[in-house]
Design a protein around this motif. Structure first.
Motif, short mmCIF file in Angstrom:
data_model
loop_
_atom_site.label_atom_id
_atom_site.label_comp_id
_atom_site.label_asym_id
_atom_site.label_seq_id
_atom_site.Cartn_x
_atom_site.Cartn_y
_atom_site.Cartn_z
N GLN A 152 0.82 -1.21 0.00
CA GLN A 152 0.00 0.00 0.00
C GLN A 152 0.86 1.26 0.00
O GLN A 152 0.59 2.22 -0.74
CB GLN A 152 -0.94 0.00 1.20
CG GLN A 152 -1.92 1.17 1.22
CD GLN A 152 -2.91 1.07 2.37
OE1 GLN A 152 -2.83 0.18 3.19
NE2 GLN A 152 -3.84 2.00 2.43
N ARG A 155 2.63 1.66 -3.51
CA ARG A 155 1.76 2.20 -4.55
C ARG A 155 1.45 3.69 -4.30
O ARG A 155 1.36 4.48 -5.25
CB ARG A 155 0.46 1.39 -4.62
CG ARG A 155 0.66 0.01 -5.24
CD ARG A 155 -0.66 -0.66 -5.53
NE ARG A 155 -1.32 -1.11 -4.32
CZ ARG A 155 -1.18 -2.32 -3.80
NH1 ARG A 155 -0.39 -3.20 -4.39
NH2 ARG A 155 -1.82 -2.66 -2.70
N LYS A 156 1.32 4.06 -3.03
CA LYS A 156 1.10 5.47 -2.71
C LYS A 156 2.28 6.32 -3.14
O LYS A 156 2.10 7.42 -3.70
CB LYS A 156 0.86 5.62 -1.20
CG LYS A 156 0.56 7.04 -0.77
CD LYS A 156 0.29 7.12 0.73
CE LYS A 156 -0.01 8.54 1.17
NZ LYS A 156 -0.25 8.61 2.64
#
Length: 292
Positions: A152, A155-156
């Protein structure tokens, strides 16, 4: 130390030398680096077990201590005291130029603040080596180190960098490279050129070219390409690419129909497969156009 071309020590204060070591090929260790390693009183190494064979090979009799990310804050003051007593210290990392995604910043900053001479030697660096052999734009680039390990967060971070116009340069590890390329395929998309440089200066040095999906397929097809030290480079964003983020008309119509029966995320995934579109682009388009 004059034969090594280094700064002369003054007022009985020692000098901290930043000494690059080979990233693979031992022949890349410079004569100046060898001279420094042979004449300093102490070598601060990221991993003493890794560095001792190199120091023995060049004939260094210096005392070796460990200086890594977990003890640098505690060790810095002790080393400063040794420098103030007139001892000279060489700072080395496991490979390449120290302080580039490696420890040493705390030590160098402390020396600068206390007026202790710091001499940085030029030498091997995976970033510049990879860029010079990649055939990708090098007039402007940004080094981002390692992407976050957690999906997560990774990807951020990629979302934040996707419109960066400079060439992006990352370090990556073998056990995460497939996940990183998959995330790049979804977040950055198929338009962007990538170059994966691995095992630089070593026997199996390789440069792989293509977009994220193509590189991902090559690594799946040949697991040997998943091994070794890696530098991953991504061509900078071109403003003209912005138009490619919008799905085609047929994909838009299909998404409208499917969203009448399915959640947007699931509908976007299905349309992406049917129309060879980017799932994330479909999802973002749906958020903007189907929830009004």
């Amino acid at each position: 130390m004059s034969s090594a071309g280094t700064v002369k020590e003054t007022k009985n204060t020692g000098t901290l030398y930043i000494v690059p070591t080979p990233i693979g090929n031992l022949g890349d260790l410079s004569e100046r680096a060898v001279a420094v390693l042979r004449t300093v009183d102490c070598v601060a190494a990221e991993d003493t077990r890794h560095s001792r064979p190199l120091l023995q090979q060049v004939g260094s009799k210096a005392r070796v201590i460990a200086l890594h990310e977990h003890n640098e804050q505690q060790k810095a003051q002790t080393l400063i005291e040794q420098l103030e007593q007139g001892q000279s210290i060489a700072l080395i990392s496991d490979a390449g130029t120290p302080l580039i995604s490696d420890p040493g910043y705390v030590m160098v900053r402390a020396c600068r603040r206390q007026g202790i001479p710091v001499v940085a030697l030029p030498g091997p660096c995976a970033i510049t080596t990879a860029l010079s052999g990649a055939g990708i734009a090098t007039d402007r680039f940004t080094f981002e180190g390692f992407l976050p390990a957690k999906p997560q967060q990774r990807r951020k971070q990629l979302e934040l960098l996707k419109t960066e116009v400079r060439t992006l340069v990352f370090y990556e590890s073998p056990h995460r490279i497939l996940h990183t390329l998959q995330d790049m395929a979804e977040v950055i998309g198929p338009e962007r050129e990538l170059v994966l440089a691995r095992e630089l200066t070593k026997q199996f040095e390789t440069y792989l070219f293509g977009n994220a999906e193509q590189l991902l397929q090559r690594l799946h097809d040949d697991s040997n390409q998943q091994r070794g030290e890696m530098v991953l480079m991504v061509a900078g964003f071109q403003p003209s690419e912005q138009t490619s983020d919008e799905p085609g008309a047929e994909a838009q119509r299909a998404l409208r129909v499917l969203c009448e029966e399915l959640p947007l995320k699931k509908a976007a995934a299905l349309v992406a497969k049917l129309y060879d579109e980017r799932k994330n682009a479909l999802y973002q388009w749906g958020l903007k156009n189907l929830n009004n």
